[in-house]
Write a protein that holds these residues in place. Sequence first.
Motif, PDB file in Angstrom:
ATOM      1  N   ASP A 789       0.843  -1.296  -0.028  1.00 47.20           N
ATOM      2  CA  ASP A 789       0.060  -0.035   0.071  1.00 47.20           C
ATOM      3  C   ASP A 789       0.814   1.158   0.044  1.00 47.20           C
ATOM      4  OD1 ASP A 789      -2.490   1.369  -0.035  1.00 47.20           O
ATOM      5  OD2 ASP A 789      -2.791   1.693   1.990  1.00 47.20           O
ATOM      6  N   LEU A 790       1.958   1.092  -0.598  1.00 45.65           N
ATOM      7  CA  LEU A 790       2.919   2.321  -0.864  1.00 45.65           C
ATOM      8  C   LEU A 790       3.019   3.054  -2.223  1.00 45.65           C
ATOM      9  CD1 LEU A 790       6.123   0.927   1.116  1.00 45.65           C
ATOM     10  CD2 LEU A 790       4.341   2.721   1.884  1.00 45.65           C
ATOM     11  N   TRP A 791       1.984   2.575  -3.164  1.00 42.38           N
ATOM     12  CA  TRP A 791       2.145   3.016  -4.507  1.00 42.38           C
ATOM     13  C   TRP A 791       0.942   4.102  -4.520  1.00 42.38           C
ATOM     14  CZ3 TRP A 791       5.369   3.775  -8.020  1.00 42.38           C
ATOM     15  CH2 TRP A 791       5.132   3.968  -9.579  1.00 42.38           C
ATOM     16  N   ASP A 792       1.495   5.459  -4.617  1.00 45.09           N
ATOM     17  CA  ASP A 792       0.647   6.335  -4.604  1.00 45.09           C
ATOM     18  C   ASP A 792       1.362   7.644  -5.671  1.00 45.09           C
ATOM     19  OD1 ASP A 792       2.454   7.438  -2.922  1.00 45.09           O
ATOM     20  OD2 ASP A 792       1.277   7.027  -1.242  1.00 45.09           O
ATOM     21  N   GLU A 793       0.623   8.954  -5.541  1.00 45.98           N
ATOM     22  CA  GLU A 793       1.320   9.964  -6.552  1.00 45.98           C
ATOM     23  C   GLU A 793       2.618  10.668  -6.001  1.00 45.98           C
ATOM     24  OE1 GLU A 793      -1.620  13.112  -7.405  1.00 45.98           O
ATOM     25  OE2 GLU A 793      -2.637  11.518  -8.211  1.00 45.98           O
ATOM     26  N   ALA A 794       2.447  10.617  -4.584  1.00 50.51           N
ATOM     27  CA  ALA A 794       3.735  10.870  -3.841  1.00 50.51           C
ATOM     28  C   ALA A 794       4.833  10.069  -4.212  1.00 50.51           C
ATOM     29  CB  ALA A 794       3.362  10.986  -2.243  1.00 50.51           C
ATOM     30  N   MET A 795       4.721   8.594  -4.285  1.00 54.08           N
ATOM     31  CA  MET A 795       5.961   7.789  -4.650  1.00 54.08           C
ATOM     32  C   MET A 795       6.180   7.966  -6.077  1.00 54.08           C
ATOM     33  SD  MET A 795       7.741   5.486  -3.577  1.00 54.08           S
ATOM     34  CE  MET A 795       7.063   4.872  -2.018  1.00 54.08           C
ATOM     35  N   VAL A 796       5.444   8.493  -7.321  1.00 54.02           N
ATOM     36  CA  VAL A 796       5.884   8.569  -8.447  1.00 54.02           C
ATOM     37  C   VAL A 796       6.489   9.846  -8.363  1.00 54.02           C
ATOM     38  CG1 VAL A 796       4.849   9.237 -10.753  1.00 54.02           C
ATOM     39  CG2 VAL A 796       3.714   7.518  -9.272  1.00 54.02           C
ATOM     40  N   SER A 797       6.085  10.789  -7.773  1.00 47.13           N
ATOM     41  CA  SER A 797       6.719  12.252  -7.730  1.00 47.13           C
ATOM     42  C   SER A 797       8.325  11.867  -6.972  1.00 47.13           C
ATOM     43  CB  SER A 797       6.178  13.096  -6.816  1.00 47.13           C
ATOM     44  OG  SER A 797       6.849  14.546  -6.765  1.00 47.13           O
ATOM     45  N   ASP A 798       8.410  11.171  -6.067  1.00 51.61           N
ATOM     46  CA  ASP A 798       9.512  10.811  -5.420  1.00 51.61           C
ATOM     47  C   ASP A 798      10.549  10.195  -6.441  1.00 51.61           C
ATOM     48  OD1 ASP A 798       9.120  12.206  -3.108  1.00 51.61           O
ATOM     49  OD2 ASP A 798       8.443  10.243  -2.106  1.00 51.61           O
ATOM     50  N   LEU A 799       9.957   9.317  -7.341  1.00 52.65           N
ATOM     51  CA  LEU A 799      10.958   8.525  -7.875  1.00 52.65           C
ATOM     52  C   LEU A 799      11.510   9.339  -9.168  1.00 52.65           C
ATOM     53  CD1 LEU A 799       9.056   4.796  -8.524  1.00 52.65           C
ATOM     54  CD2 LEU A 799      11.273   5.406  -7.693  1.00 52.65           C
ATOM     55  N   LYS A 800      10.483  10.343  -9.575  1.00 50.16           N
ATOM     56  CA  LYS A 800      11.089  11.378 -10.567  1.00 50.16           C
ATOM     57  C   LYS A 800      12.190  12.105 -10.148  1.00 50.16           C
ATOM     58  CE  LYS A 800       6.773  12.296 -12.968  1.00 50.16           C
ATOM     59  NZ  LYS A 800       5.546  13.196 -13.204  1.00 50.16           N
ATOM     60  N   TYR A 801      11.903  12.768  -8.478  1.00 51.63           N
ATOM     61  CA  TYR A 801      13.087  13.412  -8.030  1.00 51.63           C
ATOM     62  C   TYR A 801      14.286  12.906  -7.748  1.00 51.63           C
ATOM     63  CZ  TYR A 801      14.914  16.917  -4.944  1.00 51.63           C
ATOM     64  OH  TYR A 801      15.425  17.732  -4.051  1.00 51.63           O
TER      65      TYR A 801
END
Length: 954
Positions: A789-801
Motif C-alpha cells: 500500500d505504498l504506490w501513490d502519486e507521492a511515490m511517483v513524484s519521489d521516483l522522479k525526483y
Amino acid sequence: MSTTTTATGVSQVRVIRRDGSVSAFDPGKIQVALTKAFLAVEGEVAAAASHLHPLVAELTSQAEGALLKHARPDTALHIEQIQDQVELVLMRGGHHKVARAYVLYRDEHAKARELAPVAVEFRMKDAEGALVPVDWERIAVVVGEACAGLSDVPAEPVLTEVRRALYDGITVDELAVALVMSARTLVETEPNYSFVAARLLLDQLRREVLTRVAGRPVEATAEQLSYVDYFPEYVRLGVALDRLDPALESFDVARIAAAIRPERDAMFDFLGMQTLYDRYFLHDHGVRYELPQAFFMRVAMGLALREDDREARAIEFYELLSAFDFMCSTPTLFNSGTTRAQLSSCFLTTVDDDLKSIFQSYQNNALLAKFSGGLGNDWTPVRGMGAHIKGTNGQSQGVVPFLKIANDTAVAVNQGGKRKGAACAYLETWHIDVEEFLDLRKNTGDDRRRTHDMNTANWVPDEFLRRVEADAEWTLFSPDETPDLHDAYGLDFTARYRGYEEAADRGEIRVFKRVRATDLWRRMLTMLFETGHPWITFKDPCNLRSPQQHTGVVHSSNLCTEITLNTSADEVAVCNLGSVNLANHVTAHGLDAERLAHTVHTAVRMLDNVIDINYYTIPEASRSNLRHRPIGLGLMGFSDALFTLRLVPGSPEAVEFADRSMEHIGYHALSASADLARERGSYESFDGSLWSRGVLPIDSIALLAEARGGVLAMDTSSTLDWETLRAKVRGGMRNSNTMAIAPTATISNICGVGQSIEPLFRNLYVKSNMSGDFTVLNRFLVADLKALDLWDEAMVSDLKYFDGSVAPIDRVPDDLKALYATAFEVSSEWLIEAASRRQKWIDQAQSLNLYIAAPNGRKLDNLYRLAWHSGLKTTYYLRSTAATSVEKSTLRGTDGKLNAVRPGAAPAASPVPTPVASPSPAAVPSAVPPPVPAATPDDALVCSVTDPDCEACQ
C-alpha cells in the motif's frame, strides 16, 4: 520570443485547447506560465532576481524546440503536451520545487475538470472526409478490449483523456493517436497502461493493415480480426509487391494460418509495439500491411524454407518467437522471408596495408551495412605515421586519415533509414598511431583527424598489461616493420615483441617510440572516461580460448564487442545472433531447466538455418560463414529473472545464478550443435579445432592460465555432466562457435524485458530511441509497493525526483531498496564477477557495460585491471552518472528527444563483492621488472557518452 523562428513555422502549428477549440501555437504563453511558476514558489526572491528573465527565456526555448522538433506545419499539439514539456524543462534544469508545485497545480485542476460535464459533442472526418458523429460506442469497445485482463487499469480514465483531446473535425488518424496518447499519459502511475496503449496502437495498425490488404476502408476490433482470413491475403499481397519471397506461397498457408495465436497480440507493451510499428512491420510506401503474428510467422517461415517438413518447423519456430521465449536479431527480423534475406548481424574485417585493400574495405563496409549489418574493422596492419612508402618514396600519414573516411561511409549508409549505420575500428596497443587513435572521438582538435560517429576499441595484448603492472616501458611500432605481431598472441607474441624491441635498440627498426606503459594506460582510461572510447578489449583471451586457433587469428571483436571470430584478407567473419529470454525461463522456485533446454535446441537450429538461407553481399563473407558456420546465442531479461527469483543484484546469489543459468544455456547450445552435426554434418573446418580434441570453453581456461603463468582469477566449478558432452562434441559440431551475449537493445524492447545481462538502469525513466521517447516503469517494483500500500502519486513524484532510485525514499523497505538497486548503486565488481562466471561457458564474448558512480582514475584503473585478471575477453561502454543521458523525470505523453544530463552522482550502495582470488605476481620474464603498483590519477574527468545503447547487433 518570436513565433516564426522555427523551420516548421510556429504560426502554422495548432494547439487544441481543452474545450476543443483550436488556436495558433504561441511560445509566449509558455514564457508567461514559467514566469508565474517561479513567482508562485519563490515570490519576491524570484521577482527581484536579475537572471529570472533570461532563465525563463532559455527554458521556453528548450520547451519550444522539443515540441516542434518533429512537427509538420499541420501538426496539432494538445495543451497537455505543452504543459508536459514545461514540467520537463523545469525538472531537467534542476528547478525541482517549482516543477513539483507545477505538477500539483495541474493535478488539482485536472480533478476539477473531471467533475465538469462535457458540454460539446464533436464530429470527426471519416475516410472520405465527411463529417460524422464520433462513434463513442466503438471507442468504448476498443478501450474496453484494451483494458481487458489487466489489473488496475479501468477504461474510464482513458475515455476521459480522449474526450479532452477531441475537437470538432478531428480526423480518423488523429483520433487513433488520441486514443494511444490517452492511455500513454497514465503509464507513469500504472505500468499496465503501457499494455493498454500498445493494444490501442494495435487497433490503429489493424485499420491500416486491413484497409491496405482489402483495398477499401476496413476496421476490426481484436475480437473481429481473423488471422485465418487475413494471413493468406497478406502473403499474396507481399509477393505481389515483390517484398515477400515467392517461396512462402508454396507453404500450406492454410495450415500455417490456423497455427497463429491471435491472443499473443496482447503481450506487447507500448515500447515494443511502437518499435515494431515504426521499424519492423512490412509496408508499401509507408502503409503497413503486416500484423504482429504475421510478422513472427513470416520470420519463422523464412527460417524454415529448407527444412524437410517446412510447415511443422515454421510453426515450431513461430511458437518460440511469438511467446517471447527466444528472439532473433534485428536483421533476421527485418529480412527473413523477404526477397533480400540478409539475416546476419555482425561482420568482422581485416584491412591490409595497401590502398586497394583499404578502399575495397570501404565498399565492403557499405555493402554490409546497407542490409543492417554491424561492422568491426581491424585496422592494425595499416602502416603508421612516418613509415616509408616504397612506391612514392614518401612518408605515410598513418591510419587516422583512412579511419575518417570509414567513419563517413558508416554515416552515409544508414541501413535504409531503419537504424544508423554503425562500425567500430580496432587497433592494437603497440601500433605507432595508437595515441592519435585514442583521440579520435574528442570534440576538439583537427576535425579531419576525428571520427565523431564511429566507435573505436583498443585491442590489448596481455604483455601490455604486464608492463603496466610492472610500471615498465612500452614500445610502439609501425606494422610494416613488425608484420608478424598482428598474427601473434600469447607467449609467442611476447617473444616476438621483445625481439623487435631488441632490434630497435640495435638500430634495425626505423619507426618506433618508447613510452611508459602506465602513462599510456592512464591515457587510454582518460579517453574512455572523457569520450566513451576507445573501449578496452583483450587480444590474448580471445585467441587463446578460441576453438578455431588452427585456422587463423582473432584480430578484433565486432561493433558491440561480443563476437570473437578469425578474419583475414580472404575471409570476412560473419555472426548470426539471437537471444534467449531468460525471464521466461524462471519461476519463483528457480530455473525452468526443461523449458530452457527446449528453447536452446530450437534456437540453435534456427540460427544454423540462417547461414544457408542468408543473402551475402560480398564473397568473403559467404566463404567464411559457410566454411565455419558460427552462431551467437545470447540471453536477455537477466534483471527480470533476478526480480522473479528475489535475488539481490550485486550478491553472491545473483552471481551464482549468472553462472548456473549460463551453464545450462552453454550445455544445451553445444549439445544442440552436436546433434545438428549428426543430422547435417560437421562444419568444414572442424578437424583440428578445440572441439575435435574435446576441449570445451570451460577447459580452455587452462590454456589462458598457462600463458599467464597461472595469474588468472576465474572460477571453474560446474554442475552438469560435461564429460558425456565432451565425448559427444568430439564426434562433430555443426558450428565453429555457438554463444555470444549481444546488447539486445531493440529485441529486448520488443519482448518487454531488460536488456541482455544489464542491471536495472532506473526504476522510472524515459527511454529514447529512433521510435521516440517512452516512459519505462519497473512493473516488479510497482507490484511490490502496491502489496505494501505504498504506490501513490507521492511515490511517483519521489521516483522522479530521485532519478528512479528508491534508495533515498525513506518509506520504502530496505529489502526492496536492495532488490531494486539501480545500475549505479551496484558495484561494477559484481558485474565483472558475474561476467567472469559466464565467460567460462561462452566460446565467444559478452557485451559488458560497466557502471560507476562518482568515478575517478583510480577506480577505473582497478576496475579494468580486475576485468583482465578475471579472464574477460572484452568490455563495452563505460557509463557514469555524469555521462549517461538519463531522464530526470518522466512526463505524461512526452514526445521528441527528451534526454537530460544529471550533473551529480547517485548515492552508491556498498556491496561486498564475491571474494575473488587475489592474483599472484605475474610470471614476468627478466626483461620486465617485477610488478609494482602503478600511479593512477585521482581526479575524475567527466565522461561524455551520450547514447550508450547499441542497436546494431540486435
